[in-house]
Write a protein that holds these residues in place. Structure first.
Motif, PDB file in Angstrom:
ATOM      1  N   SER A  21     -16.582 -61.238  16.168  1.00 46.74           N
ATOM      2  CA  SER A  21     -17.291 -61.958  15.110  1.00 46.74           C
ATOM      3  C   SER A  21     -16.379 -62.292  13.941  1.00 46.74           C
ATOM      4  N   GLU A  22     -15.268 -61.586  13.825  1.00 48.82           N
ATOM      5  CA  GLU A  22     -14.315 -61.887  12.767  1.00 48.82           C
ATOM      6  C   GLU A  22     -13.543 -63.166  13.063  1.00 48.82           C
ATOM      7  N   ILE A  23     -13.541 -63.580  14.320  1.00 46.54           N
ATOM      8  CA  ILE A  23     -12.837 -64.795  14.729  1.00 46.54           C
ATOM      9  C   ILE A  23     -13.801 -65.983  14.812  1.00 46.54           C
ATOM     10  N   GLU A  24     -14.956 -65.758  15.434  1.00 52.24           N
ATOM     11  CA  GLU A  24     -15.933 -66.832  15.613  1.00 52.24           C
ATOM     12  C   GLU A  24     -17.275 -66.427  15.006  1.00 52.24           C
ATOM     13  N   LEU A  25     -17.823 -67.290  14.163  1.00 53.64           N
ATOM     14  CA  LEU A  25     -19.067 -66.988  13.455  1.00 53.64           C
ATOM     15  C   LEU A  25     -20.268 -66.852  14.381  1.00 53.64           C
ATOM     16  N   ILE A  26     -20.246 -67.516  15.528  1.00 59.84           N
ATOM     17  CA  ILE A  26     -21.391 -67.454  16.433  1.00 59.84           C
ATOM     18  C   ILE A  26     -21.681 -66.012  16.849  1.00 59.84           C
ATOM     19  N   HIS A  27     -20.647 -65.195  16.902  1.00 59.18           N
ATOM     20  CA  HIS A  27     -20.842 -63.811  17.322  1.00 59.18           C
ATOM     21  C   HIS A  27     -21.621 -63.012  16.281  1.00 59.18           C
ATOM     22  N   LYS A  28     -21.528 -63.393  15.019  1.00 62.68           N
ATOM     23  CA  LYS A  28     -22.324 -62.714  13.987  1.00 62.68           C
ATOM     24  C   LYS A  28     -23.811 -62.942  14.239  1.00 62.68           C
ATOM     25  N   GLN A  29     -24.162 -64.167  14.640  1.00 64.56           N
ATOM     26  CA  GLN A  29     -25.563 -64.462  14.945  1.00 64.56           C
ATOM     27  C   GLN A  29     -25.997 -63.718  16.198  1.00 64.56           C
TER      28      GLN A  29
END
Length: 105
Positions: A21-29
């Motif tokens: 998630s630190e690389i790609e925002l989609i993983h935060k969602q």
């Protein structure tokens, strides 16, 4: 054979998804969606899901034995959880919008 949702859940429980998630925002969602889905489960269902996905070497037979439950029951819980998660992952924005509209009515 593991599907995309199984891999996502393994990544979530291993902590790998948090790093991603630190690389790609989609993983935060995805993290938020999985956390939400786990929060609405009955405690024993959440315990089974967590037990299975937290250790990649754990099998359903081991989970059933440790939880003293039938294989059919825990697999049904997993199937239901994955259905819920997939709906949230695919339509989460729409559901949030509908929820907001309903609260304003």
């Amino acid at each position: 054979m593991a599907d995309k949702t199984d891999r996502l859940l393994r990544d979530y429980f291993s902590g790998r998804l948090k790093l991603m998630s630190e690389i790609e925002l989609i993983h935060k969602q995805e993290i938020a969606d999985i956390t939400f889905c786990l929060s609405v489960l009955a405690p024993e269902h959440r315990e089974v899901i967590t037990a299975y996905y937290s250790d990649k070497f754990t099998t359903w037979d081991i989970v059933c034995s440790e939880m003293n439950m039938s294989n059919a029951a825990v697999r049904e819980w997993r199937k239901d959880f994955k259905k819920l998660l997939n709906v949230i992952l695919q339509h989460g924005d729409e559901l949030a919008h509908l929820r907001q509209e309903a609260s304003q009515a």
